[in-house]
Motif scaffolding. Sequence first.
Motif, PDB file in Angstrom:
ATOM      1  N   ARG A   1       0.832  -1.214   0.000  1.00  0.00           N
ATOM      2  CA  ARG A   1       0.000   0.000   0.000  1.00  0.00           C
ATOM      3  C   ARG A   1       0.864   1.261   0.000  1.00  0.00           C
ATOM      4  N   VAL A   2       0.488   2.217  -0.839  1.00  0.00           N
ATOM      5  CA  VAL A   2       1.150   3.520  -0.908  1.00  0.00           C
ATOM      6  C   VAL A   2       0.075   4.603  -0.845  1.00  0.00           C
ATOM      7  N   VAL A   3       0.299   5.585  -0.007  1.00  0.00           N
ATOM      8  CA  VAL A   3      -0.695   6.654   0.186  1.00  0.00           C
ATOM      9  C   VAL A   3      -0.085   8.000  -0.182  1.00  0.00           C
ATOM     10  N   ASP A   4      -0.820   8.762  -0.965  1.00  0.00           N
ATOM     11  CA  ASP A   4      -0.393  10.122  -1.333  1.00  0.00           C
ATOM     12  C   ASP A   4      -0.696  11.071  -0.180  1.00  0.00           C
ATOM     13  N   VAL A   5       0.298  11.811   0.280  1.00  0.00           N
ATOM     14  CA  VAL A   5       0.094  12.759   1.371  1.00  0.00           C
ATOM     15  C   VAL A   5       0.438  14.181   0.938  1.00  0.00           C
ATOM     16  N   SER A   6       0.539  14.398  -0.358  1.00  0.00           N
ATOM     17  CA  SER A   6       0.832  15.745  -0.842  1.00  0.00           C
ATOM     18  C   SER A   6      -0.382  16.644  -0.635  1.00  0.00           C
ATOM     19  N   ALA A   7      -0.128  17.925  -0.401  1.00  0.00           N
ATOM     20  CA  ALA A   7      -1.217  18.868  -0.123  1.00  0.00           C
ATOM     21  C   ALA A   7      -2.167  19.008  -1.298  1.00  0.00           C
ATOM     22  N   ASN A   8      -1.651  18.886  -2.527  1.00  0.00           N
ATOM     23  CA  ASN A   8      -2.469  19.094  -3.726  1.00  0.00           C
ATOM     24  C   ASN A   8      -2.891  17.790  -4.397  1.00  0.00           C
ATOM     25  N   ASN A   9      -2.694  16.674  -3.730  1.00  0.00           N
ATOM     26  CA  ASN A   9      -3.039  15.374  -4.297  1.00  0.00           C
ATOM     27  C   ASN A   9      -2.391  15.159  -5.667  1.00  0.00           C
ATOM     28  N   ASP A  10      -1.104  15.538  -5.743  1.00  0.00           N
ATOM     29  CA  ASP A  10      -0.383  15.363  -7.008  1.00  0.00           C
ATOM     30  C   ASP A  10       0.664  14.245  -6.925  1.00  0.00           C
ATOM     31  N   TRP A  11       0.640  13.485  -5.849  1.00  0.00           N
ATOM     32  CA  TRP A  11       1.536  12.338  -5.663  1.00  0.00           C
ATOM     33  C   TRP A  11       3.016  12.723  -5.656  1.00  0.00           C
ATOM     34  N   SER A  12       3.295  13.928  -5.216  1.00  0.00           N
ATOM     35  CA  SER A  12       4.692  14.359  -5.097  1.00  0.00           C
ATOM     36  C   SER A  12       5.292  13.955  -3.753  1.00  0.00           C
ATOM     37  N   ALA A  13       4.448  13.492  -2.845  1.00  0.00           N
ATOM     38  CA  ALA A  13       4.910  13.022  -1.532  1.00  0.00           C
ATOM     39  C   ALA A  13       4.055  11.833  -1.133  1.00  0.00           C
TER      40      ALA A  13
ATOM     41  N   ASN B   1     -15.800   9.892  -0.085  1.00  0.00           N
ATOM     42  CA  ASN B   1     -15.903   9.692   1.359  1.00  0.00           C
ATOM     43  C   ASN B   1     -14.576   9.311   1.988  1.00  0.00           C
ATOM     44  N   PHE B   2     -13.508   9.577   1.270  1.00  0.00           N
ATOM     45  CA  PHE B   2     -12.191   9.183   1.762  1.00  0.00           C
ATOM     46  C   PHE B   2     -11.468  10.397   2.321  1.00  0.00           C
ATOM     47  N   SER B   3     -10.918  10.244   3.493  1.00  0.00           N
ATOM     48  CA  SER B   3     -10.131  11.327   4.089  1.00  0.00           C
ATOM     49  C   SER B   3      -8.796  10.764   4.517  1.00  0.00           C
ATOM     50  N   ASN B   4      -7.761  11.567   4.377  1.00  0.00           N
ATOM     51  CA  ASN B   4      -6.420  11.101   4.722  1.00  0.00           C
ATOM     52  C   ASN B   4      -5.585  12.294   5.150  1.00  0.00           C
ATOM     53  N   GLU B   5      -4.729  12.065   6.092  1.00  0.00           N
ATOM     54  CA  GLU B   5      -3.842  13.120   6.543  1.00  0.00           C
ATOM     55  C   GLU B   5      -2.910  13.523   5.415  1.00  0.00           C
ATOM     56  N   THR B   6      -2.846  14.807   5.100  1.00  0.00           N
ATOM     57  CA  THR B   6      -1.951  15.283   4.047  1.00  0.00           C
ATOM     58  C   THR B   6      -0.852  16.121   4.663  1.00  0.00           C
ATOM     59  N   ALA B   7       0.174  16.328   3.882  1.00  0.00           N
ATOM     60  CA  ALA B   7       1.314  17.104   4.368  1.00  0.00           C
ATOM     61  C   ALA B   7       2.002  17.774   3.206  1.00  0.00           C
ATOM     62  N   SER B   8       2.500  18.975   3.456  1.00  0.00           N
ATOM     63  CA  SER B   8       3.304  19.634   2.438  1.00  0.00           C
ATOM     64  C   SER B   8       4.619  18.882   2.318  1.00  0.00           C
ATOM     65  N   LEU B   9       5.166  18.861   1.124  1.00  0.00           N
ATOM     66  CA  LEU B   9       6.409  18.147   0.888  1.00  0.00           C
ATOM     67  C   LEU B   9       7.544  18.822   1.633  1.00  0.00           C
ATOM     68  N   PRO B  10       8.196  18.132   2.559  1.00  0.00           N
ATOM     69  CA  PRO B  10       9.311  18.731   3.308  1.00  0.00           C
ATOM     70  C   PRO B  10      10.501  18.999   2.408  1.00  0.00           C
ATOM     71  N   ASP B  11      11.389  19.797   2.923  1.00  0.00           N
ATOM     72  CA  ASP B  11      12.635  20.047   2.204  1.00  0.00           C
ATOM     73  C   ASP B  11      13.417  18.751   2.081  1.00  0.00           C
ATOM     74  N   SER B  12      14.123  18.553   0.963  1.00  0.00           N
ATOM     75  CA  SER B  12      14.811  17.290   0.697  1.00  0.00           C
ATOM     76  C   SER B  12      15.937  17.015   1.678  1.00  0.00           C
ATOM     77  N   ASN B  13      16.371  18.026   2.427  1.00  0.00           N
ATOM     78  CA  ASN B  13      17.465  17.812   3.378  1.00  0.00           C
ATOM     79  C   ASN B  13      16.980  17.333   4.743  1.00  0.00           C
ATOM     80  N   THR B  14      15.682  17.340   4.935  1.00  0.00           N
ATOM     81  CA  THR B  14      15.171  16.954   6.241  1.00  0.00           C
ATOM     82  C   THR B  14      15.290  15.451   6.452  1.00  0.00           C
ATOM     83  N   SER B  15      15.356  15.036   7.713  1.00  0.00           N
ATOM     84  CA  SER B  15      15.544  13.628   8.022  1.00  0.00           C
ATOM     85  C   SER B  15      14.253  12.829   7.916  1.00  0.00           C
TER      86      SER B  15
END
Length: 228
Positions: free
Chosen positions: A146-158, A202-216
């Motif tokens: 399973r893989v879940v998209d958590v990008s803010a814009n639902n563009d699968w960047s995260a 009816n689907f809800s999921n926690e989303t997140a902005s893509l962090p900076d690439s240097n973050t751990s």
Amino acid sequence: MMHQRGKSLFFSFLVLSTLVSWSSAQAVTKSRSHSHSTRTHHVTRHITHHVRHTRRTRHRRVIQCVAFVQQSTSFKIHGNARDWWNRAKGLYARGNLPEEGAVLSFRGTRHMPLGHVAVVRSIINSRTIYIDQSHWGTNGISRNVRVVDVSANNDWSAVRVALRSNGNRLGSIYPTHGFIYARPEKAPSVVKHSTLIAANENFSNETASLPDSNTSVFETDAPNRGLR
């Protein structure tokens, strides 16, 4: 005189018998020692051969993610996984909507510098897909992950990938390029975004902005090696 000569002959015979017995004992000891040494040598060679064979067998079981995708699909892209997105330009269509049979292209990170690629197995909704992949936290092939998209814009960047140890839990956030489709670059899409959204009402999921690439955040559960 004859008596003394008899004693002398008897004494000589006794000494000779003793020498012969001692020589025979030495020969038997050397023979046993050689036999033991030979057996030990053969056992050592057998163990060494077995260990080397086991190591070679284990090595052959390691299937890199790129090799797995190449064997599982018709994509003709070469190079490290991180290069697939750019090398697909002009050859295959690319985008940010999942399609069955498409390749999800992961960006390289500090902990996973060579990136990663996986094959989309099925689509559940606009935020959830299942993939088949190899060499992700294990040397073997993992299917139906399973893989879940958590990008803010639902563009699968995260995205977050289900943990191998517990498929109900998701790992850290990973940055991706998007999807590479198994069709020419200018061919029309086979999946409309509106269809995915309708299936996701009816689907809800926690989303997140893509962090900076240097973050751990990318490093927490990423495989501790450069995936290909």
